[in-house]
Write a protein that holds these residues in place. Structure first.
Motif, PDB file in Angstrom:
ATOM      1  N   GLN A 118       0.843  -1.202   0.000  1.00  0.00           N
ATOM      2  CA  GLN A 118       0.000   0.000   0.000  1.00  0.00           C
ATOM      3  C   GLN A 118       0.882   1.257   0.000  1.00  0.00           C
ATOM      4  O   GLN A 118       0.661   2.188  -0.774  1.00  0.00           O
ATOM      5  N   ALA A 119       1.884   1.274   0.869  1.00  0.00           N
ATOM      6  CA  ALA A 119       2.769   2.438   0.969  1.00  0.00           C
ATOM      7  C   ALA A 119       3.582   2.633  -0.305  1.00  0.00           C
ATOM      8  O   ALA A 119       3.770   3.773  -0.763  1.00  0.00           O
ATOM      9  N   TYR A 141       2.873   1.760  -3.509  1.00  0.00           N
ATOM     10  CA  TYR A 141       2.079   2.299  -4.612  1.00  0.00           C
ATOM     11  C   TYR A 141       1.622   3.729  -4.327  1.00  0.00           C
ATOM     12  O   TYR A 141       1.608   4.572  -5.225  1.00  0.00           O
ATOM     13  N   GLN A 142       1.265   4.037  -3.086  1.00  0.00           N
ATOM     14  CA  GLN A 142       0.906   5.411  -2.720  1.00  0.00           C
ATOM     15  C   GLN A 142       2.107   6.326  -2.945  1.00  0.00           C
ATOM     16  O   GLN A 142       1.971   7.423  -3.484  1.00  0.00           O
ATOM     17  N   THR A 178      -3.520   6.407  -6.502  1.00  0.00           N
ATOM     18  CA  THR A 178      -4.585   6.848  -5.617  1.00  0.00           C
ATOM     19  C   THR A 178      -5.662   5.765  -5.526  1.00  0.00           C
ATOM     20  O   THR A 178      -5.909   5.047  -6.490  1.00  0.00           O
ATOM     21  N   ASP A 179      -6.291   5.675  -4.365  1.00  0.00           N
ATOM     22  CA  ASP A 179      -7.351   4.685  -4.154  1.00  0.00           C
ATOM     23  C   ASP A 179      -8.550   5.004  -5.032  1.00  0.00           C
ATOM     24  O   ASP A 179      -8.914   6.166  -5.197  1.00  0.00           O
ATOM     25  N   LYS A 198      -5.844   0.667  -6.376  1.00  0.00           N
ATOM     26  CA  LYS A 198      -5.292   1.992  -6.608  1.00  0.00           C
ATOM     27  C   LYS A 198      -5.065   2.139  -8.115  1.00  0.00           C
ATOM     28  O   LYS A 198      -4.897   1.149  -8.823  1.00  0.00           O
TER      29      LYS A 198
END
Length: 150
Positions: free
Chosen positions: A125-126, A128-129, A134-135, A145
């Motif tokens: 998650q971190a 790709y963010q 973005t979600d 995302k």
């Protein structure tokens, strides 16, 4: 390249054994790596990150599958998969891979890149963010995302 398949399988199999960060549950052999990542029918690209002779990770980008039984994506979307050796995290392999994948996506005409990540995969998650995703959708076990490779 097919000669990378053995090292790619070793990395992915270790990730599967650890659990919690990939939807894959069955071990990969070289042939399965080739058919899933190196030469898939909907493949756009597959890059490996090397440090000297050591393969640190790999990242693939495929066109969305029109026959996918779950939530279907538009035909001009790509689907990304990233696998980095658990012993090589935080060494820049993922970011280096992503820079190449974005260029391949642009050349192919991909509108958005989808990354669907298990909810318990905080590192994924971190990552790709951190590279600009973005979600846009949440399922019972995953967060999806997207990234526009303009």
């Amino acid at each position: 390249m097919p000669q990378d398949a053995s090292a790619m399988a070793r990395i992915l199999n270790e990730i599967i054994e650890i659990g919690g960060t990939t939807a894959h549950r069955e071990r990969f052999d070289e042939q399965r790596i080739i058919s899933y990542f190196i030469s898939p029918k909907l493949g756009i690209s597959c890059f490996v990150a090397l440090e000297g002779e050591q393969l640190l990770g790999f990242q693939s980008l495929d066109w969305s599958d029109p026959d996918w039984p779950g939530d279907r994506l538009p035909a001009d979307w790509g689907v990304i998969a990233t696998f980095v050796d658990p012993h090589a995290h935080k060494r820049g392999a993922g970011r280096a891979l992503f820079a190449n994948t974005v260029e391949a996506a642009k050349k192919a005409g991909v509108s958005f890149i989808d990354a669907t990540i298990r909810k318990e995969n905080a590192g994924g998650q971190a990552f790709y963010q951190g590279v600009g995703f973005t979600d846009y959708r949440e399922g019972p076990e995953t967060i999806s995302k997207r990234f526009a490779p303009l």
